[in-house]
Write an enzyme that holds these catalytic residues in place. Structure first.
Site, PDB file in Angstrom:
ATOM      1  CB  CYS A   1      14.054  68.611  30.882  1.00  0.00           C
ATOM      2  SG  CYS A   1      14.506  68.173  29.332  1.00  0.00           S
ATOM      3  CB  THR A   2      14.451  64.323  33.331  1.00  0.00           C
ATOM      4  OG1 THR A   2      13.759  65.096  34.218  1.00  0.00           O
ATOM      5  CG2 THR A   2      15.188  63.179  34.006  1.00  0.00           C
TER       6      THR A   2
END
Length: 280
Positions: free
Chosen positions: A182-183
């Site tokens: 994810c980010t």
């Protein structure tokens, strides 16, 4: 590289916090003292946030953070920008620092195995590894790792439903290796914990997320395709952690490409190709 005016720090840490109202005051005071902008979320399970400020003020904030016993080993992802990407400073109390809607999931007790950014390329290139993007569909639309599965969620609350459906189709869940990303890493803390809870044994995730991968892996060795969506005024970042080419639709908050901005469906603050048919 020449230093830019503002240093941006993305951070999170799972730790049991008591009296979160007191922590809210402490964070408000240190952020005000250092003229910082951004958002910090505080919950009984820890903190999550992104802040921006002048270099010496961010360094001062981080030094204070490391002095707090609860956050002495917190990892921080850095990037820079010539303009402050936030308009104000918010320190908010929440039930969860990233909302999955599964309060019984505790990443402090069970989560996937970290894979360092320097080892990620080799790991996901193995044919027996399934790569899963835990972000939302509008984030995946502008960039992802090659061959990653897109769960097509519009919010992280939808992820458990996708995972339940996914496991029902996988017969050999004990043999399969899953690599998630994810980010900044925080959503993977919970998504990997959830996958382990429902029966997957070999669950891994990218340590520090896409942002740390961009920071540590040279762009000429990158397996990333496109840009990375970020939740601030920059909208997206390229592999060099520079502001990307995307803008944001002020009507539906969807990232817009240069072609989207040229579309007849785009009217600033009113509509874009992604929401023109959904709004009056």
């Amino acid at each position: 590289l020449e230093a830019k005016s503002f240093l941006i720090a993305a951070l999170y840490h799972f730790v049991n916090l008591e009296k979160i109202e007191n922590w809210q005051k402490k964070f408000q005071n240190i952020c005000t003292k250092n003229s910082l902008f951004g958002t910090i979320l505080i919950a009984p399970e820890g903190i999550n946030g992104t802040i921006a400020g002048r270099h010496n003020n961010i360094i001062s904030f981080v030094a204070w953070l490391h002095q707090q016993t609860e956050f002495d080993n917190i990892e921080i992802k850095y990037s820079q920008n010539n303009v402050c990407p936030f308009n104000r400073m918010k320190v908010r109390l929440k039930k969860e620092i990233v909302t999955m809607g599964k309060p019984d999931i505790n990443p402090s007790k069970s989560r996937g195995v970290y894979v360092k950014p320097s080892e990620w390329n080799k790991f996901i290139s193995s044919p027996d590894v399934l790569i899963v993007d835990t972000r939302n569909d509008y984030e995946v639309a502008i960039g992802k790792f090659k061959n990653a599965i897109n769960p097509n969620t519009t919010s992280f609350r939808e992820f458990p439903r996708w995972a339940d459906n996914f496991i029902s189709k996988e017969q050999d869940k004990k043999q399969i290796k899953i690599a998630m990303y994810c980010t900044g890493g925080i959503r993977c803390e919970k998504s990997t914990a959830y996958l382990k809870k429902i029966g997957f044994e070999e669950v891994y995730h990218l340590e520090g997320g896409i942002l740390k991968y961009f920071e540590e892996v040279p762009s000429n060795q990158s397996l990333w395709q496109g840009e990375c969506f970020v939740f601030d005024n920059r909208v997206s970042l390229d592999h060099k952690l520079e502001k990307g080419s995307y803008a944001l639709c002020n009507a539906c908050r969807h990232p817009l490409s240069l072609d989207d901005l040229k579309s007849s469906s785009y009217q600033n603050g009113v509509s874009c190709p992604h929401c023109i048919l959904r709004t009056t």
